[in-house]
Design a protein around this motif. Structure first.
Motif, mmCIF file in Angstrom:
data_model
loop_
_atom_site.group_PDB
_atom_site.id
_atom_site.type_symbol
_atom_site.label_atom_id
_atom_site.label_comp_id
_atom_site.label_asym_id
_atom_site.label_seq_id
_atom_site.Cartn_x
_atom_site.Cartn_y
_atom_site.Cartn_z
ATOM 1 N N ASN A 77 -3.297 4.804 -1.273
ATOM 2 C CA ASN A 77 -4.406 3.994 -0.771
ATOM 3 C C ASN A 77 -5.069 4.652 0.433
ATOM 4 O OD1 ASN A 77 -2.054 1.882 -1.692
ATOM 5 N ND2 ASN A 77 -4.086 1.228 -2.348
ATOM 6 N N ARG A 78 -4.254 5.337 1.236
ATOM 7 C CA ARG A 78 -4.773 6.014 2.423
ATOM 8 C C ARG A 78 -4.035 7.340 2.601
ATOM 9 N NH1 ARG A 78 -7.361 1.634 5.154
ATOM 10 N NH2 ARG A 78 -6.491 -0.347 4.468
ATOM 11 N N GLU A 95 0.825 -1.204 0.000
ATOM 12 C CA GLU A 95 0.000 0.000 0.000
ATOM 13 C C GLU A 95 0.867 1.266 0.000
ATOM 14 O OE1 GLU A 95 -3.116 0.633 2.687
ATOM 15 O OE2 GLU A 95 -4.348 -1.009 1.923
ATOM 16 N N GLN A 151 -10.763 5.624 -4.857
ATOM 17 C CA GLN A 151 -10.633 4.538 -3.869
ATOM 18 C C GLN A 151 -9.544 4.837 -2.836
ATOM 19 O OE1 GLN A 151 -10.623 3.162 -7.513
ATOM 20 N NE2 GLN A 151 -12.735 3.745 -7.117
ATOM 21 N N ALA A 152 -9.614 6.022 -2.293
ATOM 22 C CA ALA A 152 -8.622 6.466 -1.312
ATOM 23 C C ALA A 152 -9.265 6.591 0.064
ATOM 24 C CB ALA A 152 -8.028 7.805 -1.727
ATOM 25 N N ASN A 161 2.127 1.343 -9.354
ATOM 26 C CA ASN A 161 2.649 2.477 -8.580
ATOM 27 C C ASN A 161 3.639 3.310 -9.385
ATOM 28 O OD1 ASN A 161 1.129 1.936 -6.248
ATOM 29 N ND2 ASN A 161 2.633 0.462 -5.495
#
Length: 315
Positions: A278-279, A2, A300-301, A109
């Protein structure tokens, strides 16, 4: 693996753990969990241009050292690529889309890269000159990216540092001034109308990039014009960096409070990271703006405001 984005204030919280100032609580727990997760290849926390410049501005050597040590450990010296590189790659696929062609497939990525230097256009191997790209590749082959960042931050050339800050500040000030001007012009307008107006402005500002990428994929400006005005709207929505900027800038315009240069730096960081992380753990104000624009759903975060929110996530 991630990709995690941490706001500069979150890095400072973790640096206080590194310094031994904080020995309990959420930051202390997150510090241990994140180091373990990075070591085991579960997550990486790349830096942005804003991180690099904000950290280098810290005049206290000891304080800067603690921040640098935490950043280098959790980022491994990796960064979100330069704005120009991201935009050109994103534009290529956005143009393929509006011409109903298959997009180019990139690594998952691709928008993160080793070496803090690649956060800047001059040394980003995707857009740098042959000489500078060769320099970046040579350094990455022979010097660990973590070491590059630490050495640069703890032994900076002061004049080069001041020049970089001046350029970044000028860019931020110009964008801030433009938003303030548009506030008056668009007073009372809906968010959708503001977005469309800002999207048109972004297209105008980047028309040189658009023309270049049209040539790369074998099309012309005239062909794009024939698709009509809605094609420009669709195009901007499909260029993540510009779409995020338009979404956040229009919502900043609609606010009544005064804006600060930090708001622009936060927006620039979000433009680089929301499409590719991702976050994200950041300040409440920008997390709220991103949620209002539904950018978390679009990309999609996961959006969070405290280190506590990601406790246990990477175990």
């Amino acid at each position: 693996m991630e990709v995690l984005f941490l706001d500069q204030n979150k890095w400072i919280e973790l640096a206080r753990v590194r310094a031994g100032v904080v020995t309990t609580g959420p930051a202390y727990i997150a510090y241990a969990e994140l180091h373990e997760a990075v070591d085991k290849g579960r997550v990486i926390a790349p830096l942005t241009v804003s991180h690099i410049l904000e950290t280098s501005k810290r005049n206290d050597q000891t304080s800067r050292t603690h921040v640098v040590e935490v950043q280098s450990a959790l980022s491994k010296g990796w960064v979100f690529r330069s704005r120009e590189a991201r935009i050109l790659i994103e534009m290529r696929n956005a143009l393929h889309s509006i011409f109903e062609e298959s997009p180019v497939q990139f690594d998952l990525n691709w928008a993160i890269a080793p070496s803090f230097m690649q956060a800047f256009e001059t040394f980003d191997t995707l857009v740098a000159s042959h000489t500078e790209a060769t320099t970046s590749r040579f350094l990455n082959e022979h010097v660990d990216p973590k070491r590059q960042y630490i050495d640069y931050m703890l032994d900076q050339d002061d004049q080069r540092r001041r020049t970089a800050h001046a350029a970044f500040s000028a860019e931020s000030d110009a964008l801030l001034a433009r938003i303030e001007q548009r506030r008056a012009l668009m007073r009372g307008a809906t968010i959708d109308l503001r977005w469309r107006a800002y999207a048109a402005l972004l297209f105008y500002d980047h028309q040189g990039y658009v023309a270049h990428m049209l040539e790369v994929i074998g099309h012309t400006v005239d062909e794009m014009k024939q698709l009509g005005p809605e094609a420009i709207v669709t195009f901007i929505r499909n260029v993540p960096t510009l779409n995020v900027e338009a979404a956040l800038a229009t919502r900043l315009e609609a606010q009544t409070g005064s804006l600060e240069p930090n708001d622009i730096r936060d927006m620039q960081s979000f433009c680089a990271t929301i499409p590719y992380a991702n976050r994200l753990v950041a300040e409440k104000s920008f997390i709220s703006l991103a949620r209002q624009a539904k950018l978390d759903a679009s990309y999609q975060a996961g959006l969070y405001t405290n280190l506590t929110d990601i406790s246990g996530v990477y175990k």
